[in-house]
Design a protein around this motif. Structure first.
Motif, short mmCIF file in Angstrom:
data_model
loop_
_atom_site.label_atom_id
_atom_site.label_comp_id
_atom_site.label_asym_id
_atom_site.label_seq_id
_atom_site.Cartn_x
_atom_site.Cartn_y
_atom_site.Cartn_z
N GLY A 191 0.80 -1.22 0.00
CA GLY A 191 0.00 0.00 0.00
C GLY A 191 0.84 1.27 0.00
O GLY A 191 0.29 2.37 0.09
N ASP A 192 2.15 1.16 -0.13
CA ASP A 192 3.02 2.35 -0.15
C ASP A 192 2.83 3.13 -1.44
O ASP A 192 2.65 2.56 -2.51
CB ASP A 192 4.50 1.95 -0.04
N TRP A 212 4.60 6.39 -3.85
CA TRP A 212 5.93 6.50 -4.45
C TRP A 212 7.01 7.02 -3.49
O TRP A 212 8.17 6.65 -3.59
CB TRP A 212 5.88 7.32 -5.73
N MET A 213 6.71 7.88 -2.48
CA MET A 213 7.73 8.40 -1.55
C MET A 213 7.54 7.88 -0.13
O MET A 213 8.23 8.30 0.79
CB MET A 213 7.67 9.94 -1.49
N ALA A 214 6.65 6.94 0.07
CA ALA A 214 6.34 6.46 1.42
C ALA A 214 7.54 5.77 2.07
O ALA A 214 7.79 5.94 3.26
CB ALA A 214 5.14 5.51 1.37
N LYS A 215 8.31 4.98 1.28
CA LYS A 215 9.46 4.26 1.85
C LYS A 215 10.50 5.26 2.39
O LYS A 215 11.01 5.09 3.50
CB LYS A 215 10.12 3.37 0.79
N LYS A 216 10.81 6.28 1.60
CA LYS A 216 11.82 7.26 2.01
C LYS A 216 11.36 8.07 3.22
O LYS A 216 12.14 8.36 4.12
CB LYS A 216 12.18 8.19 0.86
N LEU A 217 10.11 8.43 3.23
CA LEU A 217 9.58 9.20 4.35
C LEU A 217 9.59 8.38 5.64
O LEU A 217 10.00 8.86 6.70
CB LEU A 217 8.16 9.69 4.03
N ARG A 218 9.18 7.12 5.54
CA ARG A 218 9.18 6.23 6.70
C ARG A 218 10.62 5.99 7.19
O ARG A 218 10.91 6.04 8.39
CB ARG A 218 8.52 4.90 6.35
N ALA A 219 11.55 5.81 6.28
CA ALA A 219 12.96 5.60 6.63
C ALA A 219 13.53 6.85 7.33
O ALA A 219 14.28 6.74 8.31
CB ALA A 219 13.76 5.27 5.39
N TRP A 220 13.16 8.01 6.83
CA TRP A 220 13.66 9.26 7.44
C TRP A 220 13.10 9.42 8.84
O TRP A 220 13.82 9.80 9.77
CB TRP A 220 13.27 10.45 6.56
N LYS A 221 11.81 9.14 9.04
CA LYS A 221 11.18 9.28 10.35
C LYS A 221 11.83 8.36 11.39
O LYS A 221 12.06 8.76 12.53
CB LYS A 221 9.68 9.00 10.28
N VAL A 222 12.10 7.12 11.00
CA VAL A 222 12.68 6.16 11.95
C VAL A 222 14.14 6.50 12.21
O VAL A 222 14.59 6.51 13.36
CB VAL A 222 12.52 4.71 11.42
#
Length: 183
Positions: free
Chosen positions: A48-49, A51-61
């Motif tokens: 369900g991601d 196009w930028m969800a992976k990078k945003l989630r990685a940055w937050k963590v």
């Protein structure tokens, strides 16, 4: 840990070096872990991601781990600041106070010498003024300013004439106010 050893130069230096080194190692590890977490999460999609969800989630963590790294770096610098402050405020304080007292005494002596010189100069001027210059004739009065000569056709006839000239009689208040009549 001996608390009395902490209050010596060598004891505090050893303590702060140990703490600083530990925090520097922790900060390095946190930085490495933050990079690993960010890269791994950027490459791991979740259903369900967008196009930028992976990078945003990685940055937050990874930003949480970066905050831990920053806190460890700050703790390492605070350990060094602890030692520097202890040296400045405790170990070097008696020496600084002695230097300040010596400078204060030196300034005081300088002010006293300057005041003594000023008094001596003033007394010298007074003695010179009272004895008078050597070329002055004894008994003669020196004039502060030259005599003023007034023309004889002065319309007011109130100013005193030069030495040897006529002077108007001294006026009284009755000359100005006719009703005074000398009461």
């Amino acid at each position: 840990m001996d608390i009395n050893a902490l209050f010596t130069d060598e004891g505090l230096r050893a303590f702060t070096s140990t703490v600083r080194d530990q925090h520097v190692r922790d900060a390095q590890q946190y930085g490495q872990i933050a990079d690993i977490v960010r890269r791994r999460l950027e490459q791991t999609p979740i259903d369900g991601d967008r196009w930028m969800a992976k990078k945003l989630r990685a940055w937050k963590v990874s930003r949480q781990v970066k905050a831990m790294q920053k806190a460890s770096e700050e703790a390492a610098s605070k350990a060094e600041a602890l030692y520097a402050t202890y040296v400045n405020e405790v170990l070097e304080l008696p020496q600084r106070r002695q230097l300040a007292a010596a400078r204060k005494a030196e300034r005081k002596q300088g002010r006293q010498a300057a005041a003594g010189a000023a008094v001596a100069k003033s007394l010298n001027k007074t003695v010179t003024a009272l004895t008078g210059p050597t070329e002055q004739v004894p008994g003669a009065v020196s004039q502060a300013r030259p005599a003023e000569f007034v023309a004889p056709d002065n319309p007011w006839n109130q100013w005193p004439m030069a030495a040897g000239g006529e002077q108007a009689p001294t006026r009284t208040i009755n000359d100005y106010f006719a009703n005074g009549d000398g009461r």
